[in-house]
Design an enzyme around this catalytic site. Structure first.
Site, mmCIF file in Angstrom:
data_model
loop_
_atom_site.group_PDB
_atom_site.id
_atom_site.type_symbol
_atom_site.label_atom_id
_atom_site.label_comp_id
_atom_site.label_asym_id
_atom_site.label_seq_id
_atom_site.Cartn_x
_atom_site.Cartn_y
_atom_site.Cartn_z
ATOM 1 N N CYS A 55 -38.396 -37.521 8.046
ATOM 2 C CA CYS A 55 -39.405 -38.495 7.606
ATOM 3 C C CYS A 55 -40.719 -38.277 8.366
ATOM 4 O O CYS A 55 -41.382 -37.274 8.144
ATOM 5 C CB CYS A 55 -38.861 -39.913 7.761
ATOM 6 S SG CYS A 55 -39.780 -41.110 6.797
ATOM 7 N N GLU A 90 -29.515 -39.769 9.293
ATOM 8 C CA GLU A 90 -28.974 -40.564 10.407
ATOM 9 C C GLU A 90 -28.646 -41.987 9.985
ATOM 10 O O GLU A 90 -27.958 -42.701 10.699
ATOM 11 C CB GLU A 90 -29.958 -40.545 11.593
ATOM 12 C CG GLU A 90 -31.136 -41.510 11.503
ATOM 13 C CD GLU A 90 -32.262 -41.049 10.570
ATOM 14 O OE1 GLU A 90 -32.064 -40.073 9.825
ATOM 15 O OE2 GLU A 90 -33.333 -41.695 10.584
ATOM 16 N N HIS A 117 -33.177 -39.870 5.135
ATOM 17 C CA HIS A 117 -32.684 -40.187 6.478
ATOM 18 C C HIS A 117 -31.177 -39.948 6.610
ATOM 19 O O HIS A 117 -30.398 -40.869 6.375
ATOM 20 C CB HIS A 117 -32.972 -41.656 6.797
ATOM 21 C CG HIS A 117 -34.404 -41.936 7.088
ATOM 22 N ND1 HIS A 117 -34.954 -41.780 8.338
ATOM 23 C CD2 HIS A 117 -35.410 -42.347 6.280
ATOM 24 C CE1 HIS A 117 -36.241 -42.102 8.296
ATOM 25 N NE2 HIS A 117 -36.546 -42.444 7.058
#
Lengths: 83, 241
Positions: free
Chosen positions: B87, B206, B204
């Site tokens: 990002c 994560e 994302h």
């Protein structure tokens, strides 16, 4: 002391989503805008020995940080501050 | 395998990235503050996390690239260390010139915060070797400037060199304009550098790496990195052929 006015704008051919939105709003108000491009005006006050040196510094600022050469062009004018 | 998570003023996904590498994968992990430098030898993986470094002032990532920590990131990238930009991290890598192209505001000018489907463009990378090429995965996005732009020659080169890692797609893997959340060129969601050790991606991983979060599609990205670092997979097959 020198004052620089730097204009950073999208290169021709790069779609400008903000410009498109503003064009829509202007046309909604009846202004018949053909095209709208949004740029940035950056004003910098700087020290330099003379006008040429000031211009060279401003050009380097633009190339190094203020404009992204992938997307943007820049132009600027530099004037010596009158005392 | 040792990981550094770089913390810029305005990073907000640093703790999530740290948690995944440290707790989910059980690997040593450290934060590196943006004012610090580090030695490339000290880490195997460097993560540039998401967020709004320096408030996204001027352009997203434009100011972060001049941080002292980024000097060390350039050197680590040159030495072949793995660099993962997620990002805002992707935006920083673009501004830094470690990846080609640039980001513009999303074409609808809205901040997009939702799950997207991604088609895996290449599994031949240190980051995606545990995915299948063409597989469709789901990951969240959360950005206002993910509209990837590069000139036609650059896009052509990315394709030719098999460097497009993820495309925004529909659930079936069709790469369509409707499935493109931000106007990104060719529906590009993530790309590699020429040497394939630097990955930038807008989604994302994560945020989808644990059962408790309801989605583990992102976990395989981190597991791929570990597989690669521990020498269990080789990459570069498609480049040789």
């Amino acid at each position: 002391m020198f004052n620089a006015k730097i204009c950073v704008r999208f290169k021709n051919g790069v779609l400008d989503p903000q410009g498109a939105a503003i064009k829509g709003a202007l046309n909604h108000l009846g202004f018949e805008a053909e095209d709208v491009r949004v740029g940035k005006l950056i004003e910098v006050k700087l020290k330099a020995g003379n006008l040429e040196e000031a211009k060279a510094k401003v050009r380097m600022m633009c190339e190094k940080l203020l404009a992204n050469p992938v997307l943007e062009d820049f132009s600027f004018e530099v004037v010596e501050e009158s005392i | 395998m040792r990981c550094a998570v770089i913390v810029f003023p305005g990073s907000n996904c640093d703790v999530d990235c740290f948690h995944v590498w440290k707790d989910v994968l059980g690997q040593p992990t450290e934060y590196v503050f943006h004012k610090e430098r580090f030695s490339a030898e000290d880490f195997d993986l460097i993560i540039l996390p998401g967020g709004f470094s320096y408030g996204d002032y001027l352009r997203a990532g434009a100011i972060a690239r001049f941080s002292p920590a980024m000097d060390s990131v350039y050197k680590a990238a040159e030495k072949g260390k793995l660099i993962l930009g997620i990002c805002n991290g992707f935006q920083i890598l673009l501004e830094a010139g470690l990846l080609p192209g640039a980001m513009m505001k999303n074409r609808d000018l809205k901040f997009h915060c939702h799950d997207v489907y991604l088609k895996v463009g290449t599994a031949d990378s240190p980051f995606t070797n545990m995915y299948l090429p063409g597989e469709v995965v789901k990951m969240p996005i959360a950005h206002g400037e993910g509209n990837y732009y590069a000139d036609a020659d650059t896009i052509e080169r990315l394709k030719r060199e098999d460097r497009i890692v993820f495309y925004y797609s529909d659930e079936k893997g069709n790469i369509t304009d409707e499935a493109n959340p931000n106007g990104s060129a060719e529906n590009i969601a993530g790309i590699l550098n020429e040497e394939r050790n630097v990955l930038g991606m807008m989604p994302h991983p994560e945020r989808c790496a644990e059962e408790i979060l309801g989605n583990t599609d992102g976990k395989r990205l981190f597991m791929s990195i570990l597989e690669y670092l521990e020498g269990r997979v080789k990459i570069g097959k498609s480049r040789r052929s």
